[in-house]
Design an enzyme around this catalytic site. Sequence first.
Site, PDB file in Angstrom:
ATOM      1  N   SER A 117       0.797  -1.228   0.000  1.00  0.00           N
ATOM      2  CA  SER A 117       0.000   0.000   0.000  1.00  0.00           C
ATOM      3  C   SER A 117       0.827   1.274   0.000  1.00  0.00           C
ATOM      4  O   SER A 117       0.251   2.374  -0.014  1.00  0.00           O
ATOM      5  CB  SER A 117      -0.958   0.014   1.193  1.00  0.00           C
ATOM      6  OG  SER A 117      -2.047  -0.847   0.958  1.00  0.00           O
ATOM      7  N   LYS A 120      -0.170   3.681  -2.604  1.00  0.00           N
ATOM      8  CA  LYS A 120      -1.204   4.716  -2.469  1.00  0.00           C
ATOM      9  C   LYS A 120      -0.618   6.122  -2.336  1.00  0.00           C
ATOM     10  O   LYS A 120      -1.342   7.108  -2.504  1.00  0.00           O
ATOM     11  CB  LYS A 120      -2.111   4.402  -1.284  1.00  0.00           C
ATOM     12  CG  LYS A 120      -2.937   3.134  -1.444  1.00  0.00           C
ATOM     13  CD  LYS A 120      -3.907   2.952  -0.286  1.00  0.00           C
ATOM     14  CE  LYS A 120      -4.777   1.716  -0.449  1.00  0.00           C
ATOM     15  NZ  LYS A 120      -4.104   0.483  -0.042  1.00  0.00           N
ATOM     16  N   SER A 170      -6.035   3.066   4.638  1.00  0.00           N
ATOM     17  CA  SER A 170      -5.436   2.270   3.570  1.00  0.00           C
ATOM     18  C   SER A 170      -6.498   1.441   2.859  1.00  0.00           C
ATOM     19  O   SER A 170      -6.325   0.251   2.599  1.00  0.00           O
ATOM     20  CB  SER A 170      -4.324   1.356   4.112  1.00  0.00           C
ATOM     21  OG  SER A 170      -3.445   0.974   3.080  1.00  0.00           O
ATOM     22  N   LYS A 276       3.021   6.513   5.228  1.00  0.00           N
ATOM     23  CA  LYS A 276       2.075   5.492   4.769  1.00  0.00           C
ATOM     24  C   LYS A 276       2.519   4.089   5.167  1.00  0.00           C
ATOM     25  O   LYS A 276       3.689   3.742   5.062  1.00  0.00           O
ATOM     26  CB  LYS A 276       1.939   5.550   3.243  1.00  0.00           C
ATOM     27  CG  LYS A 276       0.869   4.640   2.672  1.00  0.00           C
ATOM     28  CD  LYS A 276      -0.515   5.120   3.047  1.00  0.00           C
ATOM     29  CE  LYS A 276      -1.581   4.085   2.698  1.00  0.00           C
ATOM     30  NZ  LYS A 276      -1.599   2.940   3.646  1.00  0.00           N
TER      31      LYS A 276
END
Length: 333
Positions: A117, A120, A170, A276
């Site tokens: 992720s 992202k 997420s 993140k």
Amino acid sequence: MQTIVAVRMKTFLGRIAAVLLALAMVCCGHGGPPMVDGGPTLSAEEMRVAASQHIDSSRVEVWTGDSVEVAYTPHADTIDVRELLCGLTAEAWMLVDDSSGVLISAKNAHQRRAPASLTKMMTCLLALQRGTMGDTIEITDDVFLAKNSQVRRGDRYLLGNLIHEMMLLSDNDAANAVAKHVGGSIEAFCQLMNAKADSLGMSDTRFANPNGMPNDSAWSTAHDLLVLARYCMRDSAFAKIVGTANMDIPLADGRHVPCSNTNQLLENYEGCTGVKTGYTQRAGYCLASSATRHGRSLFLILLGSQSLPSRFSESATLLNYGFRVMDEVRGER
């Protein structure tokens, strides 16, 4: 033809020299972009890209045999730095002082790995650059693919709010919906992702979806993701989103979705500003993190840690080490 090629080469080399001069000026505390042979100044975007890419590895000593690189061993420390770093479970990382670009520590930083992720970050960046935050998005069947998403079929969000949910929780299907809306289709959005990666010099990166779900055609490296994180955090809107620990996300029908950021360092590590989390079985537990103390900012990409708690504790260990190193390097001890 030879004259044209020579002129182009001279211009190209001149712009490279200007970028290097710009970085030197930034590191020395001087403001203002330089001129290129008396011509136009570097654009703000060129300066941003150059600063995000700049990594000074000139002082790194390589420990052969274990793939760990360390720039410094602080003299005042009683810890065994080799034992400290080699004891981490993460399979790859890169730690850099942002203002100077000094590489503090790295392990397998150019090894291609699943980005999970951390993908992202790019999805958020492009949505902020290309989207209209007040647009309304409906979660349709073609973007509702994952069982662990917070969004539901038929839910309607403003784009700006859906981006927050995507980054804080997420949320994989939120990422699909954002990508479809901004790019026209998920496939077209992925083309935008890869074009942006190319423009940032992320030569060991390929995106195949907007959320980082397992895909054999997607990969990146700690180095490339570090470039991306540094670039993204130079966008104030992006930095505000990833620096948000908790938020109630409103839906168009008046309901609210409570969101707590999956990045535990925001509340547990002094000075953490982002960025993140990521996890898949293939990628392991990953974290892009940034922290600022006393005006100094560090960026860290940690990939392939063995557990959810270890990705946070190991990131904190590396960041602590980095701040100690930079204190001594800059003579502040």
